[in-house]
Design an enzyme around this catalytic site. Structure first.
Site, mmCIF file in Angstrom:
data_model
loop_
_atom_site.group_PDB
_atom_site.id
_atom_site.type_symbol
_atom_site.label_atom_id
_atom_site.label_comp_id
_atom_site.label_asym_id
_atom_site.label_seq_id
_atom_site.Cartn_x
_atom_site.Cartn_y
_atom_site.Cartn_z
ATOM 1 N N ASP A 291 -83.657 -40.646 116.535
ATOM 2 C CA ASP A 291 -82.925 -40.549 117.790
ATOM 3 C C ASP A 291 -83.629 -39.573 118.719
ATOM 4 O O ASP A 291 -84.529 -38.833 118.322
ATOM 5 C CB ASP A 291 -81.448 -40.215 117.576
ATOM 6 C CG ASP A 291 -81.199 -38.789 117.128
ATOM 7 O OD1 ASP A 291 -82.158 -37.997 117.094
ATOM 8 O OD2 ASP A 291 -80.043 -38.458 116.819
ATOM 9 N N LEU A 292 -83.239 -39.616 119.976
ATOM 10 C CA LEU A 292 -83.883 -38.846 121.032
ATOM 11 C C LEU A 292 -83.261 -37.453 121.093
ATOM 12 O O LEU A 292 -82.035 -37.321 121.274
ATOM 13 C CB LEU A 292 -83.708 -39.583 122.361
ATOM 14 C CG LEU A 292 -84.514 -39.135 123.560
ATOM 15 C CD1 LEU A 292 -86.002 -39.197 123.281
ATOM 16 C CD2 LEU A 292 -84.176 -40.021 124.757
ATOM 17 N N ASP B 69 -78.499 -43.528 121.380
ATOM 18 C CA ASP B 69 -79.921 -43.185 121.445
ATOM 19 C C ASP B 69 -80.562 -43.256 120.062
ATOM 20 O O ASP B 69 -81.577 -42.612 119.808
ATOM 21 C CB ASP B 69 -80.100 -41.796 122.052
ATOM 22 C CG ASP B 69 -79.485 -40.689 121.199
ATOM 23 O OD1 ASP B 69 -78.470 -40.968 120.528
ATOM 24 O OD2 ASP B 69 -80.005 -39.561 121.195
#
Length: 679
Positions: free
Chosen positions: A559-560, A602
């Site tokens: 994930d970001l 995300d």
């Protein structure tokens, strides 16, 4: 492996071609044409296989607008979106280009990001537009079928009061359609398109709706009507108009307007001698004029309570000689056409066969003990003759009017017979001895497909089920899909011994492409273009089930980092851009055989098959994705990985361990990679 969408570049500049190819060739298959003529030749060969055209305006021999004109004339502009390449910025030029039907512009000199985004957005938008058109057309078609059914039910009720089978309504409708199609050939100024012809033919079903107001004893009187009774009959035309005109909500609908015209004026005559209003010449709507002839022709050729049937040619002669009133000379010219006369005759023959719809009724009558042997023989001969004629008419009609390829295979010796119209269309003989070795058939179908058909026939021996499967042939370098159905034919003396097969070959390519398009649409995350969560799971589970035991597989979840800041500081639209950008990085870091999907806001998942050192591979992927920034926002990811080296080949187990390792990466300060190694 999925085939790349095809982009056709029509540009006389080799430099422009190479620039665009370099920008796009990673994601698309590029076809080049040096001028408009070459571009049209490419489109003509495969109009359904091209996803987009990039078109230059300034070209020798044919400029961009001339190219667009021809595309529009041939109906290709609605199938293929076009982006125009130009350095022009003049408003009049831009308006003219959009007027010709282009989808968008790309201005020189090329901006790599703009070119990629406009190409991708145009292809996606056009695909969604085509899907919407398909769904709308499907809905309209379904509504049309329902309207058709209701009108036919109502018209059959009217005919039932008239002690007729309802066949008159069907006949008039078919005859109307035949006459209108020929009329448009003779007089194109009428501008009757297929939709209008279908509408008039459907409306003709209600031409006698006013007879519902006429007493049955007059309608079904077997002898000549007296003057008073005839005046009663004549009222049905105006009464029919009044009935339809009082239908609420639909008075101004095109179908209702045509239905009212036909109901009121189908007994008018071209010289003004008809009823109820004594209209003449062009005062009578063409719809009512055509139905008038259709009504008279069917009345003459079919048996009624008050008369015997006239032969088709006699009926035509009576109409042409003015024995049934005065008709439009243009319509009489239509009636003289040999092709029209042949089609009308076939309609009459088919209609007469409807009187006895089941062949068993023939056999029952032929063996009825009440009949004398002589009468039984005569009736049987006539019945068999009618059956033979009906078979021939039915076979010819369905073979010529549908896109089905009908054929018959005899097994001993192996012999193939194909309907003549389809044999002509596909340029193959209508009769082929030893089809498995025929060079032309091998070229059209391919040896593998012929071998499969013969294999299926061999495997089906002793079974009563039809053989039914799909296969593809090569068309313009692309697969074209077909469905084949084979129904066994048995020897009369041995009902278990198959002597051959009746066959249908159906072109299912458009249905298959539509299904695949809808399936892809349902499986893709609209924002990123990656697989959505549900389809990602399906594909990963499928890959694990089919996995090569000699290979290892890994699942990575990433994930970001600090993605919330992107939304909070720059807005959700910017956040969406960041996610789309990250998705492209993910795609660029893995192979085509690997799986990538968006599984949450995300959060993304990657599944890959790897032959060697997993740590080295994942480290490369991690640093390819997690570096740099997007419009000032730093791209940093946390990633957790689980592999089949340490976890059994089960999606849930691999996912849970990879998810746990992602959590470990976050606990370690984010921006790092954690791989499970069996600790």
């Amino acid at each position: 492996m999925d085939q790349k969408p095809k982009i056709l570049i029509v540009d006389d500049s080799a430099f422009n071609q190479e620039m665009l190819s370099e920008i796009l060739e990673e994601q698309y298959e590029i076809i080049k044409a040096d001028n408009g003529f070459e571009g049209l030749q490419v489109v003509e060969k495969d109009p359904h296989g091209i996803s987009l055209i990039l078109l230059d305006y300034y070209m020798p021999h044919m400029n961009g607008f001339e190219f667009l004109k021809i595309m529009k004339q041939r109906g290709w502009l609605s199938q293929i979106p076009i982006i125009m390449i130009t350095a022009e910025s003049d408003g009049e030029f831009i308006d003219q280009a959009y007027g010709y039907g282009i989808f968008d512009f790309i201005v020189r000199p090329f901006n790599v990001s703009i070119v990629r985004h406009r190409v991708e957005n145009t292809i996606l938008a056009h695909a969604k537009q085509k899907r919407l058109q398909y769904l709308v057309q499907k809905q309209v078609k379904e509504q049309g079928k329902q309207s058709d059914m209701l009108i036919n039910i109502l018209s059959h009720i009217v005919e039932f009061r008239n002690e007729e089978s309802g066949q008159h309504v069907l006949n008039v409708r078919q005859i109307t359609k035949v006459l209108l199609k020929k009329l448009t050939e003779i007089d194109p100024q009428l501008k009757l398109d297929n939709e209008t012809i279908e509408q008039i033919a459907l409306a003709s079903s209600l031409h006698d709706v006013g007879k519902i107001t006429v007493p049955s004893k007059i309608l079904n009187k077997p002898s000549r009507l007296d003057p008073e009774e005839f005046e009663q009959i004549k009222k049905h035309a105006k009464n029919g108009y009044d009935i339809l005109n009082k239908v609420p909500n639909y008075r101004n609908e095109p179908l209702m307007i045509v239905s009212k015209q036909i109901a009121r004026w189908h007994h008018e005559r071209f010289d003004g001698s008809g009823y109820p209003d004594g209209l003449k010449g062009s005062e009578i709507p063409i719809s009512a004029q055509v139905v008038a002839i259709a009504d008279v022709y069917d009345a003459l050729t079919m048996e009624r309570v008050y008369k015997k049937a006239f032969p088709p040619q006699k009926a035509i002669d009576m109409i042409l000689n003015g024995e049934c009133g005065c008709f439009n000379p243009l319509l009489l010219q239509v009636l003289k056409d040999p092709t029209v006369q042949k089609e009308l005759k076939e309609i009459v023959q088919m209609a007469k066969m409807e009187v006895i719809s089941d062949r068993r009724e023939f056999l029952d009558l032929c063996t009825d003990p009440i009949l004398t042997p002589s009468l039984r023989d005569d009736f049987a001969a006539e019945a068999l003759d009618l059956i033979s004629k009906r078979d021939q008419i039915s076979y010819t009609f369905y073979s010529e009017k549908t896109q089905e390829i009908r054929f018959e295979i005899s097994l001993d010796p192996m012999f193939l017979t194909i309907s003549s119209s389809m044999a002509k269309k596909y340029e193959i003989p209508s009769s082929i001895l030893d089809p498995q070795h025929d060079p032309l058939l091998l070229e059209k179908l391919g040896k593998e497909n012929i071998d499969r058909i013969l294999h299926e026939i061999e495997c089906s021996k002793g079974k009563e089920d039809d053989i039914d499967f799909n296969f593809s042939t090569e068309h313009g370098g692309e697969p074209h899909w077909w469905r084949i159905i084979l129904h066994p034919l048995y020897h009369e003396k041995d009902p278990k011994d198959v002597r051959g097969y009746l066959g249908l070959l159906l072109d299912i390519h458009s249905q298959k492409m539509t299904h695949e398009m809808l399936e892809r649409s349902a499986s893709i995350d609209e924002l990123t273009g990656l697989l959505n969560k549900n389809y990602t799971q399906i594909q990963v589970k499928k890959r694990l089930e089919e996995a090569d035991e000699m290979m290892e597989y890994a699942i990575a979840i990433l994930d970001l980092d600090f993605f919330k800041n992107a939304n909070d500081e720059y807005g959700h639209a910017f956040g969406d851009e960041v996610l789309a950008y990250l998705a492209k990085r993910i795609q660029g870091s893995i192979r085509k055989l690997d799986i990538a999907g968006r599984i949450g806001g995300d959060e993304f998942l990657i599944m890959l098959q790897y032959p060697g050192n997993l740590e080295t591979i994942m480290d490369r992927i991690f640093h390819t994705i997690s570096s740099g920034s997007y419009k000032g926002f730093p791209i940093s990811i946390s990633m957790g990985v689980a592999s089949t080296e340490y976890i059994k080949r089960n999606f849930d187990d691999l996912f849970n361990v990879a998810d746990f390792m992602l959590y470990e990466a976050k606990r370690s300060g984010r921006g790092c990679l954690k791989i499970y190694k069996g600790e």
